[in-house]
Design a protein around this motif. Structure first.
Motif, PDB file in Angstrom:
ATOM      1  N   ARG A 174      -1.329   2.087  -9.184  1.00  0.00           N
ATOM      2  CA  ARG A 174      -2.409   1.169  -8.788  1.00  0.00           C
ATOM      3  C   ARG A 174      -1.863  -0.018  -8.553  1.00  0.00           C
ATOM      4  O   ARG A 174      -0.755  -0.338  -9.148  1.00  0.00           O
ATOM      5  CB  ARG A 174      -3.392   0.873  -9.959  1.00  0.00           C
ATOM      6  CG  ARG A 174      -4.539   2.294 -10.103  1.00  0.00           C
ATOM      7  CD  ARG A 174      -5.397   2.015 -11.250  1.00  0.00           C
ATOM      8  NE  ARG A 174      -4.952   1.799 -12.547  1.00  0.00           N
ATOM      9  CZ  ARG A 174      -5.864   1.577 -13.511  1.00  0.00           C
ATOM     10  NH1 ARG A 174      -7.122   1.637 -13.270  1.00  0.00           N
ATOM     11  NH2 ARG A 174      -5.165   1.576 -14.854  1.00  0.00           N
ATOM     12  N   ILE A 175      -2.492  -1.118  -7.877  1.00  0.00           N
ATOM     13  CA  ILE A 175      -1.791  -2.280  -7.445  1.00  0.00           C
ATOM     14  C   ILE A 175      -2.408  -3.496  -8.347  1.00  0.00           C
ATOM     15  O   ILE A 175      -3.734  -3.493  -8.390  1.00  0.00           O
ATOM     16  CB  ILE A 175      -2.187  -2.826  -5.857  1.00  0.00           C
ATOM     17  CG1 ILE A 175      -1.579  -1.615  -4.828  1.00  0.00           C
ATOM     18  CG2 ILE A 175      -1.643  -4.070  -5.542  1.00  0.00           C
ATOM     19  CD1 ILE A 175      -2.008  -1.660  -3.346  1.00  0.00           C
ATOM     20  N   TRP A 176      -1.866  -4.172  -8.981  1.00  0.00           N
ATOM     21  CA  TRP A 176      -2.231  -5.280  -9.669  1.00  0.00           C
ATOM     22  C   TRP A 176      -1.885  -6.498  -8.737  1.00  0.00           C
ATOM     23  O   TRP A 176      -0.855  -6.844  -8.438  1.00  0.00           O
ATOM     24  CB  TRP A 176      -1.145  -5.503 -11.070  1.00  0.00           C
ATOM     25  CG  TRP A 176      -1.657  -6.864 -11.571  1.00  0.00           C
ATOM     26  CD1 TRP A 176      -2.829  -7.109 -11.891  1.00  0.00           C
ATOM     27  CD2 TRP A 176      -0.706  -7.692 -12.019  1.00  0.00           C
ATOM     28  NE1 TRP A 176      -2.802  -8.489 -12.597  1.00  0.00           N
ATOM     29  CE2 TRP A 176      -1.347  -8.754 -12.875  1.00  0.00           C
ATOM     30  CE3 TRP A 176       0.659  -7.982 -12.139  1.00  0.00           C
ATOM     31  CZ2 TRP A 176      -1.108  -9.727 -13.413  1.00  0.00           C
ATOM     32  CZ3 TRP A 176       1.229  -8.948 -12.860  1.00  0.00           C
ATOM     33  CH2 TRP A 176       0.395 -10.027 -13.601  1.00  0.00           C
ATOM     34  N   LEU A 203       2.405 -12.639  -9.818  1.00  0.00           N
ATOM     35  CA  LEU A 203       2.876 -11.356  -9.292  1.00  0.00           C
ATOM     36  C   LEU A 203       1.923 -10.462  -8.687  1.00  0.00           C
ATOM     37  O   LEU A 203       0.916 -10.388  -9.216  1.00  0.00           O
ATOM     38  CB  LEU A 203       3.675 -10.810 -10.352  1.00  0.00           C
ATOM     39  CG  LEU A 203       5.036 -11.261 -11.285  1.00  0.00           C
ATOM     40  CD1 LEU A 203       5.370 -10.225 -12.233  1.00  0.00           C
ATOM     41  CD2 LEU A 203       6.058 -11.298 -10.110  1.00  0.00           C
ATOM     42  N   GLU A 204       2.560  -9.721  -7.586  1.00  0.00           N
ATOM     43  CA  GLU A 204       1.839  -8.686  -7.255  1.00  0.00           C
ATOM     44  C   GLU A 204       2.703  -7.353  -7.687  1.00  0.00           C
ATOM     45  O   GLU A 204       3.842  -7.414  -7.202  1.00  0.00           O
ATOM     46  CB  GLU A 204       1.588  -8.655  -5.660  1.00  0.00           C
ATOM     47  CG  GLU A 204       0.781  -7.534  -5.038  1.00  0.00           C
ATOM     48  CD  GLU A 204       0.980  -7.587  -3.670  1.00  0.00           C
ATOM     49  OE1 GLU A 204       0.016  -7.947  -2.833  1.00  0.00           O
ATOM     50  OE2 GLU A 204       1.852  -7.145  -3.248  1.00  0.00           O
ATOM     51  N   ALA A 205       2.290  -6.252  -8.365  1.00  0.00           N
ATOM     52  CA  ALA A 205       3.093  -5.113  -8.595  1.00  0.00           C
ATOM     53  C   ALA A 205       2.508  -4.036  -8.401  1.00  0.00           C
ATOM     54  O   ALA A 205       1.069  -3.915  -8.581  1.00  0.00           O
ATOM     55  CB  ALA A 205       3.473  -5.339  -9.891  1.00  0.00           C
ATOM     56  N   VAL A 206       3.123  -2.765  -8.203  1.00  0.00           N
ATOM     57  CA  VAL A 206       2.303  -1.327  -8.335  1.00  0.00           C
ATOM     58  C   VAL A 206       2.755  -0.874  -9.962  1.00  0.00           C
ATOM     59  O   VAL A 206       3.976  -1.069 -10.111  1.00  0.00           O
ATOM     60  CB  VAL A 206       2.979  -0.575  -7.242  1.00  0.00           C
ATOM     61  CG1 VAL A 206       2.534   0.797  -7.565  1.00  0.00           C
ATOM     62  CG2 VAL A 206       2.644  -0.897  -5.906  1.00  0.00           C
ATOM     63  N   ALA A 235       0.813  -1.158  -0.157  1.00  0.00           N
ATOM     64  CA  ALA A 235      -0.162   0.121  -0.123  1.00  0.00           C
ATOM     65  C   ALA A 235       0.908   1.329  -0.024  1.00  0.00           C
ATOM     66  O   ALA A 235       0.586   2.028  -0.802  1.00  0.00           O
ATOM     67  CB  ALA A 235      -0.943   0.036   0.982  1.00  0.00           C
ATOM     68  N   GLU A 236       1.987   1.316   0.961  1.00  0.00           N
ATOM     69  CA  GLU A 236       2.852   2.351   0.737  1.00  0.00           C
ATOM     70  C   GLU A 236       3.622   2.571  -0.606  1.00  0.00           C
ATOM     71  O   GLU A 236       3.790   3.788  -0.825  1.00  0.00           O
ATOM     72  CB  GLU A 236       3.832   2.338   1.952  1.00  0.00           C
ATOM     73  CG  GLU A 236       3.096   2.599   3.330  1.00  0.00           C
ATOM     74  CD  GLU A 236       4.213   2.913   4.507  1.00  0.00           C
ATOM     75  OE1 GLU A 236       3.754   3.495   5.567  1.00  0.00           O
ATOM     76  OE2 GLU A 236       5.294   2.594   4.212  1.00  0.00           O
ATOM     77  N   VAL A 237       3.899   1.262  -1.229  1.00  0.00           N
ATOM     78  CA  VAL A 237       4.447   1.589  -2.570  1.00  0.00           C
ATOM     79  C   VAL A 237       3.549   2.334  -3.617  1.00  0.00           C
ATOM     80  O   VAL A 237       3.846   2.983  -4.108  1.00  0.00           O
ATOM     81  CB  VAL A 237       4.890   0.333  -3.147  1.00  0.00           C
ATOM     82  CG1 VAL A 237       5.584   0.415  -4.516  1.00  0.00           C
ATOM     83  CG2 VAL A 237       6.202  -0.564  -2.219  1.00  0.00           C
ATOM     84  N   ALA A 238       2.456   1.851  -3.229  1.00  0.00           N
ATOM     85  CA  ALA A 238       1.301   2.275  -4.285  1.00  0.00           C
ATOM     86  C   ALA A 238       1.250   3.887  -3.960  1.00  0.00           C
ATOM     87  O   ALA A 238       0.966   4.837  -4.981  1.00  0.00           O
ATOM     88  CB  ALA A 238      -0.085   1.815  -3.958  1.00  0.00           C
ATOM     89  N   VAL A 239       1.106   4.091  -2.476  1.00  0.00           N
ATOM     90  CA  VAL A 239       0.785   5.780  -2.332  1.00  0.00           C
ATOM     91  C   VAL A 239       2.188   6.417  -3.090  1.00  0.00           C
ATOM     92  O   VAL A 239       2.034   7.500  -3.696  1.00  0.00           O
ATOM     93  CB  VAL A 239       0.776   5.824  -0.637  1.00  0.00           C
ATOM     94  CG1 VAL A 239       1.164   7.201  -0.544  1.00  0.00           C
ATOM     95  CG2 VAL A 239      -0.558   5.281  -0.400  1.00  0.00           C
ATOM     96  N   ALA A 240       3.204   6.006  -2.865  1.00  0.00           N
ATOM     97  CA  ALA A 240       4.663   6.778  -3.187  1.00  0.00           C
ATOM     98  C   ALA A 240       4.534   6.662  -4.923  1.00  0.00           C
ATOM     99  O   ALA A 240       4.848   7.933  -5.290  1.00  0.00           O
ATOM    100  CB  ALA A 240       5.733   5.648  -2.704  1.00  0.00           C
TER     101      ALA A 240
END
Lengths: 471, 471
Positions: free
Chosen positions: B180-182, B172-175, B54-59
């Protein structure tokens, strides 16, 4: 997509490629364009049969200039309508069947380069001639062609050991949606020079370009086969059996194929003409059967010993109720025949509502129980013929029910698939038959990404529009 | 790319994520951002250390809004500068090191889900704890992290049997570049539902998004290792030796590692402090050495017999001049130590101009001869330390020469690579150090396709600009 000028495109194609390449819809030579399952009408505006990559490029270039949609067609054995034109004479079909040369076989490099129209058995034979194996093994391999296998990322019976078609492709040659040729034929095992472009075309179902040739991986040819049919006391043993088989056989494990009593009953009742080849190998009926195959190049004695100790250990652990090992190749083929005749038996019984789904390996038992349980409640009396490559988590969950129940049955099955974090298409692809189900099954963000990729690589939207994604 | 508002972005990042997440360049805690090889300065505008997806996504969302470039950073062990910011305080670095949870280990599913900041040895250990193997094996595995391995499609010493990182990733989960988060974490073995989106992110070197977590494939853990060092009479035996090894060991063949007399001499002269561990195992010098490893889960006796008969057959055919089989694990480790100490010996000798290249399997011998021959003519007196994972066609062709010769030497090497239809980056990627070489090595159409994909998925161009492709 803006409608293009179809008559002008056909006239220009005929001028550039000649009348034997551009067939009118009524031409008997164009009759091969039909739906394998007979579910969809096939009414192409014309059928193109280019004889070389250069001719494919000319054809696609003309289609692009006139903005007319083109549907790539290889062996025509797909099960989701991916190669069937949509609409009434609104789309052109481009067959790659005339691109049928094996360009090179290189045993030193463990690689083979073949054109998209090569029938899979011809590719297999070319590998065998140099003592190697092309491991893609499909029920339809006698008519399926390499380009179609790549476009759909075909799976089959050898995936457990050798992977999907994606894992067998080292390099591609393709014609892009603007008619340019991408020369991506390589035989490298490692190549980290940017995004792996071939991955986009593999499994894209003709929506991003036309594969015209491929370099594929060959492997040492197994000379020894250990095959056994196991009768399972209950589906819950599947998970520990998989783990045991992987531990015992390691990468030699080539196939783990499941089928149920429903399937065996179908065989025995529907294909009496093929008896005694198709007979129940066990004295008593069992609810589930698992076909195990492991293969080896030289170590036949070691392989046979592995099978024997695996069966002993599985029996000791209570994971199998009974087991029939094949003692020679004819016996092995007879056991395989049971598995391979299931689709034909199903067809003779009046057909089925088919679902080619996958779930995580650990969820197979629960998925089978939930799907069968819920179907029994919602559609009392329907029979479920579940079989498939369970070693990959892939189940063909086919429901013997009247076609008018298809929508409700499939919605239920796909809902249970989603509950188990599975896929609504394990190996057959999306085509047109699963297109709307895909839109429900995948997250909006994923669908958006699919559309983004499509728009970037085929901005005119001429490549197989309406397949995989809504056009 | 239009220059963005860097100060505003940093202020907003600090407000949203707090001062412990957003480090100023001078902060000692940000000192881990440096080039592994010491070739590039690292001057980030700030270093972000988000603690969750979530913080990666915010950043990333904030970076996108302000159009400021962001460089994903994992273990920092890359060799091509892919994770080092370009320019002087012009780019932000986003480290995933705080995302270091193993989220799940599922032995039933043969799968593990871990966050991008997990050190590879921790992932390996988590697999071992359930009796399985995570087969990615790198020299840098003690500090390399999962996200970096995925972003660079890392290779290593186990590729022959288990494939590249690409082959180990199930989901994978990725920003994404818009923040947006995939949610693409899946453990399915087969999933033909549209373009395989994860393939785009794997090997994209942070230019298409930030991998935050992955589900990876586990395999049965080998308990038996057969290792031998072979002395080769001449490089021409490599090709028949490979074929023989594959035929004999099949998929049990885990590693085929080549090194030459130059490498062994370097070890003996540069690492005397590590003697006697690093001693020449043969009585006489030989021009080339090949380390062979095969592994098995249960069949230790069978594996040992396979090694014995392989060595006998190779000797009978004149393919080996001498051979030292390891009789136990310490001996096996001692043989591996020779191969693994080569980069350190090279560094002690003053460093080398490094080339991580690959050629088709059948071209290895000719490539080695041509490259060494042409280098000897063009740069008299330079020594070539060629070693690597030759079973995959991957050679680390390192030239012991003064750095000012790097341009000329590398141009020559890459030209010979092209003549043999090889790749200028087998497993290390492109980063910034090979970016200009890539532009020469690949066809214009391929470069255009790479740019097309980049523009489609990162239209603002904020993800690691200037890496892989010229920004």
């Amino acid at each position: 997509m803006t409608p293009g000028d179809l008559p002008a495109a056909i006239a220009e194609l005929r001028g550039a490629l000649g009348p034997t390449v551009v067939l009118a819809p009524g031409d008997p030579a164009a009759g091969f364009v039909r739906d394998e399952r007979g579910l969809l009408p096939a009414r192409p505006a014309a059928v193109l049969r280019p004889r070389s990559t250069a001719e494919v490029a000319v054809a696609i270039g003309i289609c692009a200039r006139h903005r007319v949609p083109v549907v790539p067609f290889a062996g025509g054995t797909g099960l989701v309508g991916g190669a069937i034109p949509l609409g009434d004479e609104a789309q052109l079909v481009l067959s790659v069947q005339k691109l049928d040369r094996i360009r090179s076989v290189d045993p030193v490099d463990f690689a083979l380069t073949a054109e998209a129209g090569c029938v899979l058995t011809d590719v297999q034979r070319a590998a065998e001639e140099v003592g190697l194996l092309f491991p893609l093994r499909l029920a339809s391999e006698g008519s399926a062609r390499l380009g179609g296998a790549i476009a759909t990322n075909a799976g089959g019976s050898n995936v457990l050991r050798y992977g999907m078609t994606r894992d067998l492709v080292l390099g591609l040659e393709a014609v892009l949606p603007d008619g340019r040729i991408w020369h991506g034929l390589r035989s490298l095992r490692k190549d980290n020079t940017g995004y792996d472009l071939k991955q986009l075309l593999i499994g894209s179902e003709g929506t991003l370009g036309v594969v015209t040739a491929a370099t594929v991986r060959l492997v040492p040819r197994p000379r020894h086969h250990a095959v056994a049919l196991l009768a399972l006391p209950e589906p819950a043993v599947l998970t520990p059996l998989f783990a045991l088989a992987r531990e015992w056989f390691e990468d030699r494990l080539t196939a783990l194929e499941l089928f149920g009593r429903t399937g065996l009953d179908l065989l025995l009742s529907q294909l009496p003409d093929q008896l005694p080849a198709l007979k129940d190998p066990f004295a008593h009926p069992h609810p589930w059967y698992l076909l195990v195959e492991a293969t080896a190049t030289r170590d036949g004695a070691g392989l046979a010993a592995q099978l024997e100790s695996f069966l002993a250990e599985a029996t000791r652990l209570g994971l199998v109720a009974d087991a029939v090992p094949a003692l020679d190749r004819p016996q092995a083929r007879a056991l395989w025949a049971l598995r391979e005749a299931l689709p034909e038996a199903e067809k003779r019984a009046g057909g089925a509502i088919k679902h080619d789904v996958s779930v995580p390996l650990g969820a197979i038992t629960a998925f089978l129980e939930d799907a069968e349980g819920e179907l029994a409640v919602a559609f009392p009396g329907v029979r479920v013929n579940a079989f498939g490559h369970v070693g990959d988590g892939n189940i063909h969950l086919n429901v013997l029910a009247r076609p008018e129940r298809a929508t409700g049955v499939s919605e239920l099955v796909y809902r249970v698939v989603a509950e188990h974090h599975g896929s609504i298409s394990a190996e057959h692809g999306i085509g047109v038959l699963k297109r709307d189900a895909l839109a429900v099954a995948r997250e909006p963000l994923e669908l958006e990404l699919l559309h983004t990729v499509k728009a970037a690589l085929d901005p005119l939207g001429i490549m197989n529009p309406g397949k995989l994604l809504r056009g």
